[in-house]
Design a protein around this motif. Sequence first.
Motif, mmCIF file in Angstrom:
data_model
loop_
_atom_site.group_PDB
_atom_site.id
_atom_site.type_symbol
_atom_site.label_atom_id
_atom_site.label_comp_id
_atom_site.label_asym_id
_atom_site.label_seq_id
_atom_site.Cartn_x
_atom_site.Cartn_y
_atom_site.Cartn_z
ATOM 1 N N LEU A 138 0.809 -1.224 0.000
ATOM 2 C CA LEU A 138 0.000 0.000 0.000
ATOM 3 C C LEU A 138 0.842 1.274 0.000
ATOM 4 C CD1 LEU A 138 -2.926 -0.787 2.465
ATOM 5 C CD2 LEU A 138 -2.999 -0.725 -0.030
ATOM 6 N N ARG A 139 2.077 1.196 0.461
ATOM 7 C CA ARG A 139 2.917 2.397 0.610
ATOM 8 C C ARG A 139 3.014 3.242 -0.675
ATOM 9 N NH1 ARG A 139 4.332 2.554 5.603
ATOM 10 N NH2 ARG A 139 4.961 0.705 6.745
ATOM 11 N N PRO A 140 3.183 2.650 -1.849
ATOM 12 C CA PRO A 140 3.274 3.482 -3.055
ATOM 13 C C PRO A 140 2.024 4.339 -3.309
ATOM 14 C CG PRO A 140 4.053 1.269 -3.516
ATOM 15 C CD PRO A 140 3.447 1.234 -2.141
ATOM 16 N N PHE A 141 0.879 3.929 -2.802
ATOM 17 C CA PHE A 141 -0.344 4.703 -2.990
ATOM 18 C C PHE A 141 -0.400 5.901 -2.050
ATOM 19 C CE2 PHE A 141 -1.380 0.362 -4.265
ATOM 20 C CZ PHE A 141 -1.786 0.586 -5.570
ATOM 21 N N GLY A 142 0.317 5.808 -0.950
ATOM 22 C CA GLY A 142 0.340 6.885 0.032
ATOM 23 C C GLY A 142 -0.508 6.553 1.249
ATOM 24 N N ILE A 143 0.137 6.044 2.283
ATOM 25 C CA ILE A 143 -0.568 5.751 3.528
ATOM 26 C C ILE A 143 -0.708 7.059 4.294
ATOM 27 C CG2 ILE A 143 -0.423 4.568 5.752
ATOM 28 C CD1 ILE A 143 0.934 2.244 4.261
ATOM 29 N N LYS A 144 -1.954 7.366 4.672
ATOM 30 C CA LYS A 144 -2.229 8.608 5.398
ATOM 31 C C LYS A 144 -2.177 8.399 6.904
ATOM 32 C CE LYS A 144 -5.333 11.352 3.361
ATOM 33 N NZ LYS A 144 -6.639 11.801 2.831
ATOM 34 N N GLU A 145 -2.583 7.201 7.356
ATOM 35 C CA GLU A 145 -2.649 6.946 8.795
ATOM 36 C C GLU A 145 -2.743 5.437 9.038
ATOM 37 O OE1 GLU A 145 -5.379 8.535 12.541
ATOM 38 O OE2 GLU A 145 -5.883 9.126 10.498
ATOM 39 N N ILE A 146 -2.142 5.006 10.148
ATOM 40 C CA ILE A 146 -2.209 3.602 10.557
ATOM 41 C C ILE A 146 -2.545 3.542 12.039
ATOM 42 C CG2 ILE A 146 -0.914 1.451 10.927
ATOM 43 C CD1 ILE A 146 0.855 2.181 8.585
ATOM 44 N N ALA A 147 -3.493 2.669 12.393
ATOM 45 C CA ALA A 147 -3.766 2.324 13.790
ATOM 46 C C ALA A 147 -3.613 0.805 13.865
ATOM 47 C CB ALA A 147 -5.170 2.739 14.207
ATOM 48 N N ARG A 148 -2.706 0.355 14.720
ATOM 49 C CA ARG A 148 -2.349 -1.061 14.745
ATOM 50 C C ARG A 148 -2.391 -1.589 16.163
ATOM 51 N NH1 ARG A 148 2.837 -3.282 11.350
ATOM 52 N NH2 ARG A 148 2.520 -5.492 11.745
ATOM 53 N N THR A 149 -3.070 -2.713 16.353
ATOM 54 C CA THR A 149 -3.050 -3.364 17.655
ATOM 55 C C THR A 149 -1.727 -4.082 17.791
ATOM 56 O OG1 THR A 149 -3.899 -5.517 16.937
ATOM 57 C CG2 THR A 149 -5.538 -3.829 17.538
ATOM 58 N N GLY A 150 -1.430 -4.497 18.971
ATOM 59 C CA GLY A 150 -0.306 -5.392 19.163
ATOM 60 C C GLY A 150 -0.771 -6.811 18.883
ATOM 61 N N LYS A 151 0.151 -7.725 19.002
ATOM 62 C CA LYS A 151 -0.163 -9.129 18.772
ATOM 63 C C LYS A 151 -1.009 -9.674 19.918
ATOM 64 C CE LYS A 151 3.230 -12.064 17.742
ATOM 65 N NZ LYS A 151 4.293 -13.090 17.869
ATOM 66 N N ILE A 152 -1.991 -10.489 19.562
ATOM 67 C CA ILE A 152 -2.674 -11.318 20.549
ATOM 68 C C ILE A 152 -2.374 -12.753 20.157
ATOM 69 C CG2 ILE A 152 -4.462 -9.657 21.160
ATOM 70 C CD1 ILE A 152 -6.364 -11.272 19.316
ATOM 71 N N ALA A 153 -2.276 -13.626 21.144
ATOM 72 C CA ALA A 153 -1.886 -15.001 20.855
ATOM 73 C C ALA A 153 -2.506 -15.946 21.870
ATOM 74 C CB ALA A 153 -0.368 -15.145 20.880
ATOM 75 N N ILE A 154 -2.712 -17.173 21.435
ATOM 76 C CA ILE A 154 -3.210 -18.230 22.293
ATOM 77 C C ILE A 154 -2.615 -19.547 21.802
ATOM 78 C CG2 ILE A 154 -5.309 -18.657 20.958
ATOM 79 C CD1 ILE A 154 -6.784 -18.877 23.669
ATOM 80 N N VAL A 155 -2.299 -20.431 22.720
ATOM 81 C CA VAL A 155 -1.737 -21.731 22.344
ATOM 82 C C VAL A 155 -2.831 -22.545 21.654
ATOM 83 C CG1 VAL A 155 -0.736 -23.879 23.224
ATOM 84 C CG2 VAL A 155 -0.065 -21.700 24.225
ATOM 85 N N ARG A 156 -2.460 -23.233 20.588
ATOM 86 C CA ARG A 156 -3.425 -24.059 19.857
ATOM 87 C C ARG A 156 -3.950 -25.182 20.746
ATOM 88 N NH1 ARG A 156 -3.818 -23.384 14.359
ATOM 89 N NH2 ARG A 156 -2.174 -22.142 13.423
ATOM 90 N N GLY A 157 -5.194 -25.571 20.486
ATOM 91 C CA GLY A 157 -5.793 -26.682 21.216
ATOM 92 C C GLY A 157 -5.186 -28.006 20.815
ATOM 93 N N THR A 158 -5.394 -29.014 21.645
ATOM 94 C CA THR A 158 -4.836 -30.330 21.334
ATOM 95 C C THR A 158 -5.865 -31.151 20.575
ATOM 96 O OG1 THR A 158 -5.572 -31.087 23.496
ATOM 97 C CG2 THR A 158 -3.295 -30.393 23.285
#
Length: 158
Positions: A138-158
Motif C-alpha cells: 500500500l505504501r506506493p499509494f500513500g498511507i495517510k494513517e495507521i492504527a495497529r493493535t499489538g499481537k494477541i496469541a493463544i496456544v493451539r488446542g490439542t
Amino acid sequence: MRHTISVVVENEFGVLSRVVGLFSGRGFNIESLCVAETEEPGISRITIVTAGNKQIVEQILKQLNKLIPVLKVSDLTGYDTVDRELVLVKVKADNDTKPEVMRLTDIFRAKIVDAAPRSYTIEVTGEEKKINAFLQLLRPFGIKEIARTGKIAIVRGT
C-alpha cells in the motif's frame, strides 16, 4: 529474540501500570501490548511482545509471577500458537488507484470499512508477516494513517 508473553491478571485498578512498570524499571522495551477481559468477568489477559535473551525473559517471568494480581504467566515462544494483529490503514485512493487498492484488499482478505472521495480505510487482520506485506504494497499509494493493535496469541488446542 522476540518473546510473546501472556499474563492473566485480576482486572483491577493499577494492574497494567505495575506490569508495564516492571518492564520499564528494568530497562526492557515492550514492542506491543494488548489487554482485554477474558471469558471470565474480572479477569484480563495481557499479551506482551518483548525482545531479550532467555535469561532476561526468565527474569521477567519470575518478577511478573511475584505481582499479587497476576494469576498466570506464560512465555508462548516456542509453542504452537494462533496469533493475530488488527490494523486500520487509511490509504490515498483516487479514481485511478481505487481499483488497484480494492484488488490488493481482496487478495489479502481485508475489508474496506470507510470510503471517502480521496481515501479508503481498510481493516486487515492476520499474522505480522501478512500485515507487513500488505502495508508494504500500500505504501506506493500513500498511507495517510495507521492504527495497529499489538499481537494477541493463544496456544493451539490439542
